[in-house]
Scaffold this motif. Structure first.
Motif, PDB file in Angstrom:
ATOM      1  N   ALA A  88     -61.497 -88.584  23.139  1.00 28.55           N
ATOM      2  CA  ALA A  88     -60.955 -88.042  21.891  1.00 28.55           C
ATOM      3  C   ALA A  88     -59.433 -88.102  21.904  1.00 28.55           C
ATOM      4  CB  ALA A  88     -61.431 -86.600  21.718  1.00 28.55           C
ATOM      5  N   ALA A  89     -58.832 -87.984  23.091  1.00 27.80           N
ATOM      6  CA  ALA A  89     -57.373 -88.075  23.201  1.00 27.80           C
ATOM      7  C   ALA A  89     -56.878 -89.447  22.759  1.00 27.80           C
ATOM      8  CB  ALA A  89     -56.934 -87.788  24.638  1.00 27.80           C
ATOM      9  N   ASP A  90     -57.657 -90.494  23.032  1.00 32.06           N
ATOM     10  CA  ASP A  90     -57.288 -91.838  22.558  1.00 32.06           C
ATOM     11  C   ASP A  90     -57.260 -91.880  21.034  1.00 32.06           C
ATOM     12  OD1 ASP A  90     -57.161 -92.678  25.162  1.00 32.06           O
ATOM     13  OD2 ASP A  90     -59.067 -93.767  25.133  1.00 32.06           O
ATOM     14  N   ALA A  91     -58.239 -91.239  20.404  1.00 36.11           N
ATOM     15  CA  ALA A  91     -58.283 -91.206  18.933  1.00 36.11           C
ATOM     16  C   ALA A  91     -57.076 -90.455  18.378  1.00 36.11           C
ATOM     17  CB  ALA A  91     -59.583 -90.563  18.464  1.00 36.11           C
ATOM     18  N   MET A  92     -56.675 -89.392  19.053  1.00 38.33           N
ATOM     19  CA  MET A  92     -55.490 -88.653  18.615  1.00 38.33           C
ATOM     20  C   MET A  92     -54.240 -89.528  18.707  1.00 38.33           C
ATOM     21  SD  MET A  92     -56.024 -84.857  20.209  1.00 38.33           S
ATOM     22  CE  MET A  92     -54.491 -84.279  19.467  1.00 38.33           C
ATOM     23  N   ALA A  93     -54.150 -90.324  19.771  1.00 36.70           N
ATOM     24  CA  ALA A  93     -52.996 -91.218  19.921  1.00 36.70           C
ATOM     25  C   ALA A  93     -52.948 -92.235  18.791  1.00 36.70           C
ATOM     26  CB  ALA A  93     -53.065 -91.918  21.273  1.00 36.70           C
ATOM     27  N   ILE A  94     -54.112 -92.724  18.367  1.00 35.96           N
ATOM     28  CA  ILE A  94     -54.170 -93.664  17.245  1.00 35.96           C
ATOM     29  C   ILE A  94     -53.721 -92.981  15.961  1.00 35.96           C
ATOM     30  CG2 ILE A  94     -55.757 -95.025  15.821  1.00 35.96           C
ATOM     31  CD1 ILE A  94     -57.344 -95.611  18.402  1.00 35.96           C
ATOM     32  N   ALA A  95     -54.097 -91.708  15.791  1.00 31.31           N
ATOM     33  CA  ALA A  95     -53.668 -90.962  14.603  1.00 31.31           C
ATOM     34  C   ALA A  95     -52.155 -90.787  14.585  1.00 31.31           C
ATOM     35  CB  ALA A  95     -54.367 -89.610  14.558  1.00 31.31           C
ATOM     36  N   ARG A  96     -51.575 -90.509  15.730  1.00 28.35           N
ATOM     37  CA  ARG A  96     -50.116 -90.364  15.790  1.00 28.35           C
ATOM     38  C   ARG A  96     -49.419 -91.674  15.460  1.00 28.35           C
ATOM     39  NH1 ARG A  96     -51.444 -88.083  20.937  1.00 28.35           N
ATOM     40  NH2 ARG A  96     -51.721 -85.817  20.788  1.00 28.35           N
ATOM     41  N   ALA A  97     -50.017 -92.783  15.911  1.00 27.63           N
ATOM     42  CA  ALA A  97     -49.402 -94.098  15.695  1.00 27.63           C
ATOM     43  C   ALA A  97     -49.600 -94.621  14.281  1.00 27.63           C
ATOM     44  CB  ALA A  97     -49.972 -95.099  16.706  1.00 27.63           C
ATOM     45  N   ASN A  98     -50.519 -93.984  13.523  1.00 34.43           N
ATOM     46  CA  ASN A  98     -50.805 -94.432  12.151  1.00 34.43           C
ATOM     47  C   ASN A  98     -50.763 -93.240  11.201  1.00 34.43           C
ATOM     48  OD1 ASN A  98     -51.988 -97.452  12.456  1.00 34.43           O
ATOM     49  ND2 ASN A  98     -52.683 -96.203  14.190  1.00 34.43           N
ATOM     50  N   PRO A  99     -49.596 -92.655  11.002  1.00 38.70           N
ATOM     51  CA  PRO A  99     -49.510 -91.416  10.219  1.00 38.70           C
ATOM     52  C   PRO A  99     -49.921 -91.569   8.761  1.00 38.70           C
ATOM     53  CG  PRO A  99     -47.320 -92.299  10.677  1.00 38.70           C
ATOM     54  CD  PRO A  99     -48.278 -93.092  11.505  1.00 38.70           C
ATOM     55  N   GLN A 100     -49.919 -92.795   8.235  1.00 32.04           N
ATOM     56  CA  GLN A 100     -50.292 -93.012   6.833  1.00 32.04           C
ATOM     57  C   GLN A 100     -51.790 -93.247   6.650  1.00 32.04           C
ATOM     58  OE1 GLN A 100     -47.860 -92.431   4.706  1.00 32.04           O
ATOM     59  NE2 GLN A 100     -46.567 -92.169   6.524  1.00 32.04           N
ATOM     60  N   ARG A 101     -52.544 -93.290   7.750  1.00 27.05           N
ATOM     61  CA  ARG A 101     -53.988 -93.575   7.694  1.00 27.05           C
ATOM     62  C   ARG A 101     -54.780 -92.350   8.137  1.00 27.05           C
ATOM     63  NH1 ARG A 101     -55.415 -98.857   8.792  1.00 27.05           N
ATOM     64  NH2 ARG A 101     -57.538 -98.161   8.329  1.00 27.05           N
ATOM     65  N   GLU A 102     -55.966 -92.200   7.566  1.00 28.25           N
ATOM     66  CA  GLU A 102     -56.902 -91.188   8.049  1.00 28.25           C
ATOM     67  C   GLU A 102     -57.607 -91.734   9.293  1.00 28.25           C
ATOM     68  OE1 GLU A 102     -57.627 -88.144   7.238  1.00 28.25           O
ATOM     69  OE2 GLU A 102     -56.414 -87.914   5.424  1.00 28.25           O
ATOM     70  N   VAL A 103     -57.621 -90.960  10.358  1.00 25.07           N
ATOM     71  CA  VAL A 103     -58.271 -91.362  11.603  1.00 25.07           C
ATOM     72  C   VAL A 103     -59.388 -90.368  11.907  1.00 25.07           C
ATOM     73  CG1 VAL A 103     -57.991 -91.748  14.083  1.00 25.07           C
ATOM     74  CG2 VAL A 103     -56.168 -92.425  12.493  1.00 25.07           C
ATOM     75  N   VAL A 104     -60.610 -90.876  12.056  1.00 31.21           N
ATOM     76  CA  VAL A 104     -61.780 -90.034  12.303  1.00 31.21           C
ATOM     77  C   VAL A 104     -62.362 -90.372  13.672  1.00 31.21           C
ATOM     78  CG1 VAL A 104     -64.077 -89.357  11.507  1.00 31.21           C
ATOM     79  CG2 VAL A 104     -62.292 -89.934   9.839  1.00 31.21           C
ATOM     80  N   ARG A 164     -67.062-106.840   9.186  1.00 31.87           N
ATOM     81  CA  ARG A 164     -66.937-106.919   7.719  1.00 31.87           C
ATOM     82  C   ARG A 164     -65.603-106.372   7.213  1.00 31.87           C
ATOM     83  NH1 ARG A 164     -72.753-105.531   4.839  1.00 31.87           N
ATOM     84  NH2 ARG A 164     -74.040-107.000   6.033  1.00 31.87           N
ATOM     85  N   GLY A 165     -64.737-105.995   8.127  1.00 33.63           N
ATOM     86  CA  GLY A 165     -63.415-105.540   7.717  1.00 33.63           C
ATOM     87  C   GLY A 165     -63.122-104.080   7.957  1.00 33.63           C
ATOM     88  N   GLY A 166     -64.107-103.323   8.410  1.00 33.07           N
ATOM     89  CA  GLY A 166     -63.866-101.918   8.698  1.00 33.07           C
ATOM     90  C   GLY A 166     -62.973-101.761   9.921  1.00 33.07           C
ATOM     91  N   ASP A 167     -62.053-100.813   9.862  1.00 29.83           N
ATOM     92  CA  ASP A 167     -61.152-100.558  10.994  1.00 29.83           C
ATOM     93  C   ASP A 167     -61.842 -99.580  11.938  1.00 29.83           C
ATOM     94  OD1 ASP A 167     -59.074-100.290  12.750  1.00 29.83           O
ATOM     95  OD2 ASP A 167     -57.538 -99.944  11.222  1.00 29.83           O
ATOM     96  N   ILE A 168     -62.644-100.128  12.821  1.00 28.91           N
ATOM     97  CA  ILE A 168     -63.453 -99.330  13.747  1.00 28.91           C
ATOM     98  C   ILE A 168     -63.035 -99.695  15.159  1.00 28.91           C
ATOM     99  CG2 ILE A 168     -65.803 -98.798  14.504  1.00 28.91           C
ATOM    100  CD1 ILE A 168     -66.710 -99.691  11.664  1.00 28.91           C
ATOM    101  N   ARG A 169     -62.666 -98.694  15.929  1.00 30.17           N
ATOM    102  CA  ARG A 169     -62.082 -98.949  17.241  1.00 30.17           C
ATOM    103  C   ARG A 169     -62.832 -98.202  18.343  1.00 30.17           C
ATOM    104  NH1 ARG A 169     -55.556 -98.648  15.828  1.00 30.17           N
ATOM    105  NH2 ARG A 169     -55.737 -99.477  13.678  1.00 30.17           N
ATOM    106  N   MET A 170     -63.037 -98.894  19.460  1.00 29.96           N
ATOM    107  CA  MET A 170     -63.644 -98.265  20.621  1.00 29.96           C
ATOM    108  C   MET A 170     -62.579 -97.505  21.393  1.00 29.96           C
ATOM    109  SD  MET A 170     -65.427 -99.920  23.977  1.00 29.96           S
ATOM    110  CE  MET A 170     -63.877 -99.929  24.860  1.00 29.96           C
ATOM    111  N   VAL A 171     -62.888 -96.271  21.771  1.00 26.72           N
ATOM    112  CA  VAL A 171     -61.978 -95.456  22.570  1.00 26.72           C
ATOM    113  C   VAL A 171     -62.739 -94.885  23.759  1.00 26.72           C
ATOM    114  CG1 VAL A 171     -60.477 -94.841  20.631  1.00 26.72           C
ATOM    115  CG2 VAL A 171     -62.460 -93.405  21.150  1.00 26.72           C
ATOM    116  N   TYR A 172     -61.987 -94.411  24.739  1.00 24.70           N
ATOM    117  CA  TYR A 172     -62.596 -93.815  25.926  1.00 24.70           C
ATOM    118  C   TYR A 172     -62.618 -92.288  25.860  1.00 24.70           C
ATOM    119  CZ  TYR A 172     -62.379 -98.440  28.026  1.00 24.70           C
ATOM    120  OH  TYR A 172     -62.541 -99.781  28.279  1.00 24.70           O
TER     121      TYR A 172
END
Length: 387
Positions: free
Chosen positions: A121-137, A111-119
Protein backbone atom coordinates in the motif's frame (compact mmCIF):
# COMPACT_ATOMS: atom_id res chain seq x y z
CA UNK A 1 19.36 -21.12 7.36
CA UNK A 2 17.57 -21.35 10.70
CA UNK A 3 13.94 -22.52 10.54
CA UNK A 4 14.31 -23.46 6.87
CA UNK A 5 16.75 -26.32 6.29
CA UNK A 6 15.89 -28.14 9.50
CA UNK A 7 12.19 -27.96 8.64
CA UNK A 8 12.77 -29.57 5.24
CA UNK A 9 14.66 -32.65 6.40
CA UNK A 10 13.49 -35.60 4.30
CA UNK A 11 14.47 -38.27 6.84
CA UNK A 12 12.51 -36.52 9.59
CA UNK A 13 9.54 -36.14 7.26
CA UNK A 14 9.54 -39.85 6.56
CA UNK A 15 9.76 -40.59 10.28
CA UNK A 16 6.76 -38.39 11.02
CA UNK A 17 4.91 -39.99 8.11
CA UNK A 18 5.62 -43.43 9.57
CA UNK A 19 4.33 -42.26 12.95
CA UNK A 20 1.12 -40.94 11.35
CA UNK A 21 0.63 -44.28 9.58
CA UNK A 22 1.21 -46.16 12.85
CA UNK A 23 -1.22 -44.02 14.87
CA UNK A 24 -3.98 -43.55 12.28
CA UNK A 25 -6.57 -46.26 12.91
CA UNK A 26 -6.86 -48.36 9.74
CA UNK A 27 -10.64 -48.77 10.15
CA UNK A 28 -11.43 -45.05 10.00
CA UNK A 29 -10.94 -42.15 7.62
CA UNK A 30 -9.42 -38.82 8.64
CA UNK A 31 -10.32 -35.66 6.74
CA UNK A 32 -8.41 -32.49 7.59
CA UNK A 33 -8.77 -29.12 5.90
CA UNK A 34 -5.71 -26.96 5.42
CA UNK A 35 -7.43 -23.59 5.31
CA UNK A 36 -4.48 -21.58 4.03
CA UNK A 37 -3.25 -21.59 0.43
CA UNK A 38 0.34 -21.50 1.70
CA UNK A 39 -0.20 -24.93 3.25
CA UNK A 40 -1.74 -26.23 0.04
CA UNK A 41 1.35 -25.00 -1.78
CA UNK A 42 3.69 -26.70 0.73
CA UNK A 43 1.75 -29.97 0.60
CA UNK A 44 2.02 -30.11 -3.20
CA UNK A 45 5.56 -28.77 -3.50
CA UNK A 46 7.12 -31.18 -0.99
CA UNK A 47 5.05 -34.27 -1.73
CA UNK A 48 3.46 -34.45 1.71
CA UNK A 49 0.53 -36.55 0.43
CA UNK A 50 2.93 -39.30 -0.67
CA UNK A 51 4.07 -39.65 2.95
CA UNK A 52 0.57 -40.02 4.38
CA UNK A 53 -1.46 -43.24 4.69
CA UNK A 54 -4.39 -43.50 2.29
CA UNK A 55 -6.98 -43.03 5.04
CA UNK A 56 -5.64 -39.56 5.93
CA UNK A 57 -7.08 -37.08 3.48
CA UNK A 58 -6.17 -33.42 3.08
CA UNK A 59 -8.92 -31.06 1.88
CA UNK A 60 -8.09 -27.76 0.27
CA UNK A 61 -9.79 -24.80 1.93
CA UNK A 62 -10.66 -21.27 0.79
CA UNK A 63 -7.57 -19.66 2.32
CA UNK A 64 -6.18 -17.94 -0.78
CA UNK A 65 -7.19 -14.26 -0.84
CA UNK A 66 -6.98 -14.04 -4.63
CA UNK A 67 -9.04 -17.21 -5.05
CA UNK A 68 -11.95 -16.07 -2.89
CA UNK A 69 -12.18 -12.63 -4.51
CA UNK A 70 -15.54 -12.52 -6.36
CA UNK A 71 -15.78 -11.31 -9.95
CA UNK A 72 -17.96 -8.34 -9.00
CA UNK A 73 -15.19 -6.82 -6.86
CA UNK A 74 -12.68 -7.04 -9.71
CA UNK A 75 -15.25 -5.42 -11.98
CA UNK A 76 -15.38 -2.43 -9.61
CA UNK A 77 -11.62 -1.93 -9.90
CA UNK A 78 -11.75 -2.24 -13.69
CA UNK A 79 -14.54 0.35 -13.87
CA UNK A 80 -12.48 2.77 -11.80
CA UNK A 81 -9.63 2.50 -14.31
CA UNK A 82 -11.55 2.41 -17.58
CA UNK A 83 -14.57 4.63 -16.79
CA UNK A 84 -13.38 6.95 -14.04
CA UNK A 85 -9.79 7.46 -15.18
CA UNK A 86 -8.25 6.47 -11.85
CA UNK A 87 -4.82 4.95 -11.41
CA UNK A 88 -5.59 1.55 -9.88
CA UNK A 89 -2.81 -0.14 -7.90
CA UNK A 90 -2.91 -3.72 -6.65
CA UNK A 91 -0.87 -6.85 -5.98
CA UNK A 92 0.50 -8.90 -8.87
CA UNK A 93 -1.70 -12.01 -8.54
CA UNK A 94 -4.85 -9.87 -8.54
CA UNK A 95 -3.98 -8.54 -12.00
CA UNK A 96 -4.75 -11.84 -13.73
CA UNK A 97 -7.98 -12.95 -12.04
CA UNK A 98 -10.71 -13.36 -14.71
CA UNK A 99 -13.55 -10.83 -14.48
CA UNK A 100 -16.65 -10.03 -16.56
CA UNK A 101 -16.66 -9.54 -20.32
CA UNK A 102 -13.51 -11.66 -20.80
CA UNK A 103 -11.55 -9.01 -18.91
CA UNK A 104 -9.05 -9.02 -16.08
CA UNK A 105 -7.13 -6.13 -14.61
CA UNK A 106 -4.16 -6.87 -16.85
CA UNK A 107 -6.42 -7.03 -19.94
CA UNK A 108 -8.06 -3.78 -18.89
CA UNK A 109 -4.58 -2.30 -18.69
CA UNK A 110 -4.01 -3.40 -22.29
CA UNK A 111 -7.21 -1.51 -23.21
CA UNK A 112 -5.76 1.71 -21.84
CA UNK A 113 -6.57 1.56 -18.15
CA UNK A 114 -3.83 2.91 -15.88
CA UNK A 115 -3.47 -0.17 -13.71
CA UNK A 116 -0.22 -0.75 -11.89
CA UNK A 117 1.23 -3.65 -9.93
CA UNK A 118 2.61 -2.70 -6.51
CA UNK A 119 4.21 -4.60 -3.66
CA UNK A 120 2.54 -2.66 -0.85
CA UNK A 121 0.00 0.00 0.00
CA UNK A 122 2.97 2.31 0.62
CA UNK A 123 3.88 1.95 -3.07
CA UNK A 124 0.38 3.11 -4.01
CA UNK A 125 0.76 6.12 -1.72
CA UNK A 126 4.04 7.01 -3.45
CA UNK A 127 2.25 6.91 -6.81
CA UNK A 128 -0.43 9.23 -5.41
CA UNK A 129 2.21 11.71 -4.27
CA UNK A 130 3.87 11.60 -7.69
CA UNK A 131 0.54 12.18 -9.49
CA UNK A 132 -1.28 14.86 -7.49
CA UNK A 133 -3.69 15.63 -10.36
CA UNK A 134 -4.88 11.99 -10.64
CA UNK A 135 -7.07 9.86 -8.41
CA UNK A 136 -5.08 6.86 -7.16
CA UNK A 137 -6.97 3.84 -5.77
CA UNK A 138 -5.31 0.97 -3.93
CA UNK A 139 -7.29 -2.24 -4.60
CA UNK A 140 -6.70 -3.88 -1.23
CA UNK A 141 -7.25 -7.61 -0.81
CA UNK A 142 -6.12 -10.24 1.66
CA UNK A 143 -6.74 -11.81 5.04
CA UNK A 144 -5.63 -10.47 8.41
CA UNK A 145 -2.00 -10.68 7.28
CA UNK A 146 -2.19 -7.82 4.77
CA UNK A 147 -4.84 -5.76 6.56
CA UNK A 148 -2.53 -3.88 9.00
CA UNK A 149 -0.38 -2.37 6.19
CA UNK A 150 -3.54 -1.11 4.47
CA UNK A 151 -4.77 0.37 7.74
CA UNK A 152 -1.41 2.08 8.23
CA UNK A 153 -1.57 3.55 4.70
CA UNK A 154 -5.05 4.98 5.31
CA UNK A 155 -4.06 6.47 8.65
CA UNK A 156 -0.88 7.96 7.18
CA UNK A 157 -2.79 9.36 4.20
CA UNK A 158 -5.22 11.05 6.59
CA UNK A 159 -2.40 12.56 8.64
CA UNK A 160 -0.58 13.68 5.50
CA UNK A 161 -3.70 15.02 3.81
CA UNK A 162 -3.10 12.92 0.69
CA UNK A 163 -6.42 13.90 -0.88
CA UNK A 164 -6.06 11.97 -4.17
CA UNK A 165 -5.51 8.59 -2.46
CA UNK A 166 -8.26 6.10 -1.60
CA UNK A 167 -8.69 2.38 -0.94
CA UNK A 168 -11.10 -0.13 -2.47
CA UNK A 169 -11.22 -2.42 0.56
CA UNK A 170 -11.74 -6.15 0.04
CA UNK A 171 -10.04 -7.47 3.19
CA UNK A 172 -11.67 -10.63 4.54
CA UNK A 173 -11.55 -12.52 7.84
CA UNK A 174 -10.43 -16.10 8.43
CA UNK A 175 -12.56 -17.15 11.45
CA UNK A 176 -15.79 -16.07 9.76
CA UNK A 177 -15.02 -18.24 6.73
CA UNK A 178 -14.30 -21.28 8.90
CA UNK A 179 -17.59 -20.76 10.74
CA UNK A 180 -19.41 -20.50 7.42
CA UNK A 181 -17.89 -23.78 6.22
CA UNK A 182 -19.03 -25.52 9.39
CA UNK A 183 -22.59 -24.26 9.74
CA UNK A 184 -23.86 -22.33 6.74
CA UNK A 185 -27.04 -23.71 5.16
CA UNK A 186 -25.82 -22.29 1.84
CA UNK A 187 -22.64 -24.35 2.03
CA UNK A 188 -24.62 -27.42 3.06
CA UNK A 189 -26.88 -26.88 0.07
CA UNK A 190 -23.96 -26.32 -2.32
CA UNK A 191 -22.13 -29.28 -0.87
CA UNK A 192 -19.19 -29.78 1.46
CA UNK A 193 -17.38 -32.69 3.02
CA UNK A 194 -17.09 -33.97 6.60
CA UNK A 195 -14.11 -32.33 8.27
CA UNK A 196 -12.41 -33.84 11.31
CA UNK A 197 -10.09 -30.92 11.99
CA UNK A 198 -8.28 -27.89 10.62
CA UNK A 199 -4.70 -26.88 10.04
CA UNK A 200 -4.81 -23.25 11.11
CA UNK A 201 -3.08 -20.60 9.00
CA UNK A 202 0.39 -19.40 9.91
CA UNK A 203 0.75 -15.75 8.92
CA UNK A 204 -2.84 -14.89 9.81
CA UNK A 205 -2.36 -16.39 13.27
CA UNK A 206 0.76 -14.29 13.87
CA UNK A 207 -1.55 -11.27 13.69
CA UNK A 208 -4.73 -12.53 15.38
CA UNK A 209 -3.17 -15.16 17.67
CA UNK A 210 -4.47 -18.63 18.47
CA UNK A 211 -7.32 -17.57 20.78
CA UNK A 212 -9.90 -16.84 18.00
CA UNK A 213 -9.89 -20.53 17.05
CA UNK A 214 -11.03 -21.66 20.53
CA UNK A 215 -14.61 -21.18 19.33
CA UNK A 216 -14.30 -23.96 16.74
CA UNK A 217 -12.86 -26.42 19.21
CA UNK A 218 -15.41 -25.66 21.92
CA UNK A 219 -18.56 -25.04 19.87
CA UNK A 220 -18.10 -27.43 16.94
CA UNK A 221 -15.78 -30.01 18.52
CA UNK A 222 -13.26 -29.56 15.70
CA UNK A 223 -9.57 -29.64 16.63
CA UNK A 224 -7.35 -26.92 15.20
CA UNK A 225 -3.57 -27.09 14.93
CA UNK A 226 -1.83 -23.88 13.85
CA UNK A 227 1.15 -24.78 11.66
CA UNK A 228 4.02 -23.09 9.88
CA UNK A 229 4.51 -23.36 6.14
CA UNK A 230 7.47 -25.75 6.01
CA UNK A 231 6.84 -29.44 5.21
CA UNK A 232 7.78 -30.66 8.68
CA UNK A 233 5.43 -28.08 10.19
CA UNK A 234 2.59 -29.53 8.14
CA UNK A 235 3.53 -33.14 8.87
CA UNK A 236 3.72 -32.49 12.61
CA UNK A 237 0.37 -30.69 12.54
CA UNK A 238 -1.27 -33.67 10.81
CA UNK A 239 0.17 -36.00 13.47
CA UNK A 240 -1.18 -33.73 16.21
CA UNK A 241 -4.63 -33.74 14.58
CA UNK A 242 -4.64 -37.53 14.25
CA UNK A 243 -3.82 -37.82 17.95
CA UNK A 244 -6.61 -35.43 18.93
CA UNK A 245 -9.15 -37.34 16.84
CA UNK A 246 -8.01 -40.68 18.26
CA UNK A 247 -8.29 -39.38 21.82
CA UNK A 248 -11.64 -37.70 21.24
CA UNK A 249 -10.19 -34.26 22.00
CA UNK A 250 -11.01 -30.99 20.28
CA UNK A 251 -8.47 -28.36 21.30
CA UNK A 252 -6.52 -25.56 19.69
CA UNK A 253 -2.86 -26.54 19.56
CA UNK A 254 0.00 -24.40 18.32
CA UNK A 255 2.71 -26.17 16.34
CA UNK A 256 4.02 -22.80 15.11
CA UNK A 257 5.20 -21.66 18.55
CA UNK A 258 8.23 -19.92 17.06
CA UNK A 259 5.96 -17.20 15.67
CA UNK A 260 2.39 -17.48 17.01
CA UNK A 261 1.19 -16.51 20.49
CA UNK A 262 -2.30 -16.81 22.01
CA UNK A 263 -2.90 -13.05 21.89
CA UNK A 264 -1.24 -12.29 18.53
CA UNK A 265 0.09 -8.88 17.52
CA UNK A 266 -1.83 -6.43 19.70
CA UNK A 267 -0.44 -3.31 18.02
CA UNK A 268 -1.52 -4.53 14.59
CA UNK A 269 -4.96 -5.45 15.91
CA UNK A 270 -5.39 -1.99 17.47
CA UNK A 271 -4.43 -0.29 14.21
CA UNK A 272 -6.91 -2.38 12.22
CA UNK A 273 -9.65 -1.65 14.75
CA UNK A 274 -8.94 2.09 14.53
CA UNK A 275 -9.35 2.21 10.74
CA UNK A 276 -11.77 -0.62 9.90
CA UNK A 277 -15.08 -2.04 11.07
CA UNK A 278 -17.05 -5.15 10.15
CA UNK A 279 -19.20 -5.35 7.03
CA UNK A 280 -22.61 -6.93 7.67
CA UNK A 281 -22.02 -9.26 4.71
CA UNK A 282 -19.51 -9.89 1.94
CA UNK A 283 -19.51 -12.23 -1.03
CA UNK A 284 -16.79 -14.87 -1.21
CA UNK A 285 -16.11 -16.82 -4.37
CA UNK A 286 -17.26 -20.37 -3.72
CA UNK A 287 -18.95 -19.60 -0.40
CA UNK A 288 -21.48 -16.95 -1.38
CA UNK A 289 -22.52 -14.23 1.06
CA UNK A 290 -20.76 -14.68 4.39
CA UNK A 291 -22.03 -12.56 7.32
CA UNK A 292 -19.50 -10.35 9.12
CA UNK A 293 -16.62 -11.81 7.17
CA UNK A 294 -14.97 -8.68 5.77
CA UNK A 295 -13.93 -5.18 6.72
CA UNK A 296 -14.95 -1.72 5.57
CA UNK A 297 -13.38 1.65 6.26
CA UNK A 298 -14.74 3.52 9.27
CA UNK A 299 -16.65 6.78 8.92
CA UNK A 300 -13.70 8.69 10.43
CA UNK A 301 -11.65 7.75 7.37
CA UNK A 302 -14.51 7.92 4.83
CA UNK A 303 -12.57 10.40 2.67
CA UNK A 304 -10.19 7.55 1.79
CA UNK A 305 -12.90 4.98 1.00
CA UNK A 306 -13.09 4.48 -2.78
CA UNK A 307 -16.58 2.98 -2.54
CA UNK A 308 -17.86 6.23 -0.99
CA UNK A 309 -15.71 8.58 -3.05
CA UNK A 310 -16.80 7.12 -6.39
CA UNK A 311 -20.30 6.06 -5.25
CA UNK A 312 -19.67 2.44 -6.25
CA UNK A 313 -22.43 -0.15 -6.11
CA UNK A 314 -21.62 -3.85 -6.01
CA UNK A 315 -23.23 -6.29 -8.44
CA UNK A 316 -22.68 -10.05 -7.96
CA UNK A 317 -21.49 -11.93 -11.04
CA UNK A 318 -21.81 -15.70 -11.49
CA UNK A 319 -18.65 -17.74 -11.98
CA UNK A 320 -17.83 -19.42 -15.27
CA UNK A 321 -19.93 -22.57 -15.52
CA UNK A 322 -17.04 -24.67 -16.76
CA UNK A 323 -14.87 -23.76 -13.77
CA UNK A 324 -15.01 -25.76 -10.54
CA UNK A 325 -13.24 -23.17 -8.38
CA UNK A 326 -16.26 -22.76 -6.12
CA UNK A 327 -16.45 -26.46 -5.31
CA UNK A 328 -12.66 -26.66 -4.89
CA UNK A 329 -12.69 -23.74 -2.43
CA UNK A 330 -15.37 -25.51 -0.38
CA UNK A 331 -13.34 -28.70 -0.34
CA UNK A 332 -16.00 -30.63 -2.27
CA UNK A 333 -13.80 -31.32 -5.30
CA UNK A 334 -10.10 -31.62 -6.08
CA UNK A 335 -8.48 -29.63 -8.88
CA UNK A 336 -8.21 -32.82 -10.92
CA UNK A 337 -12.01 -33.20 -10.79
CA UNK A 338 -12.36 -30.13 -13.01
CA UNK A 339 -12.64 -31.14 -16.67
CA UNK A 340 -10.68 -28.11 -17.88
CA UNK A 341 -7.84 -28.40 -15.34
CA UNK A 342 -4.43 -28.50 -17.01
CA UNK A 343 -5.91 -28.29 -20.49
CA UNK A 344 -7.97 -25.19 -21.24
CA UNK A 345 -7.20 -23.80 -17.78
CA UNK A 346 -3.49 -23.35 -17.03
CA UNK A 347 -1.43 -20.72 -15.15
CA UNK A 348 -0.68 -19.08 -18.51
CA UNK A 349 -4.38 -18.99 -19.43
CA UNK A 350 -6.37 -19.19 -16.18
CA UNK A 351 -10.11 -19.62 -16.42
CA UNK A 352 -10.66 -19.59 -12.67
CA UNK A 353 -9.07 -17.83 -9.72
CA UNK A 354 -7.69 -21.06 -8.23
CA UNK A 355 -5.29 -21.29 -11.17
CA UNK A 356 -4.18 -17.63 -10.99
CA UNK A 357 -2.59 -17.34 -7.58
CA UNK A 358 0.55 -19.30 -6.73
CA UNK A 359 -1.28 -20.24 -3.52
CA UNK A 360 -4.35 -21.48 -5.37
CA UNK A 361 -5.05 -25.20 -5.20
CA UNK A 362 -5.17 -25.64 -8.98
CA UNK A 363 -1.91 -23.74 -9.53
CA UNK A 364 -0.18 -25.79 -6.81
CA UNK A 365 -1.37 -29.07 -8.32
CA UNK A 366 -0.42 -27.97 -11.82
CA UNK A 367 3.00 -26.60 -10.89
CA UNK A 368 4.13 -29.56 -8.85
CA UNK A 369 2.54 -32.32 -10.89
CA UNK A 370 0.28 -33.71 -8.19
CA UNK A 371 -2.23 -35.02 -10.66
CA UNK A 372 -2.81 -38.20 -12.61
CA UNK A 373 -4.75 -39.29 -15.68
CA UNK A 374 -5.25 -35.81 -17.10
CA UNK A 375 -5.85 -35.87 -20.87
CA UNK A 376 -3.33 -33.95 -22.93
CA UNK A 377 -5.99 -32.28 -25.09
CA UNK A 378 -9.44 -31.02 -24.08
CA UNK A 379 -11.51 -31.67 -27.15
CA UNK A 380 -14.50 -29.35 -26.91
CA UNK A 381 -14.01 -27.40 -23.69
CA UNK A 382 -13.17 -24.16 -25.45
CA UNK A 383 -16.77 -23.22 -26.15
CA UNK A 384 -17.80 -23.99 -22.56
CA UNK A 385 -15.34 -21.60 -20.96
CA UNK A 386 -16.44 -18.54 -22.90
CA UNK A 387 -17.86 -16.13 -20.26
Amino acid sequence: MKYIDEFRDGDLARQIGARIAAEAHPDRRYSFMEFCGGHTHAISRYGVLELLPTNVRMIHGPGCPVCVLPIGRIDLAIRLALERGAIVCTYGDTMRVPASDSLSLIKAKARGGDIRMVYSAADAMAIARANPQREVVFFAIGFETTTPPTALAIRDAAREGLANFSVLCCHVLTPSAITHILESPEVRQLGTVPIDGFIGPAHVSIVIGSAPYDHFAEEYRKPVVIAGFEPLDVMQAILMLVRQVNEGRAHVENEFTRAVTPEGNLKAQALVSEVFELRPSFEWRGLGEVPYSALKIREAFAAFDAERRFDLSYTPVADNKACECGAILRGVKKPTDCKIFGTVCTPENPVGSCMVSSEGACAAHYTYGRFRDIPIVAATATEEVTP
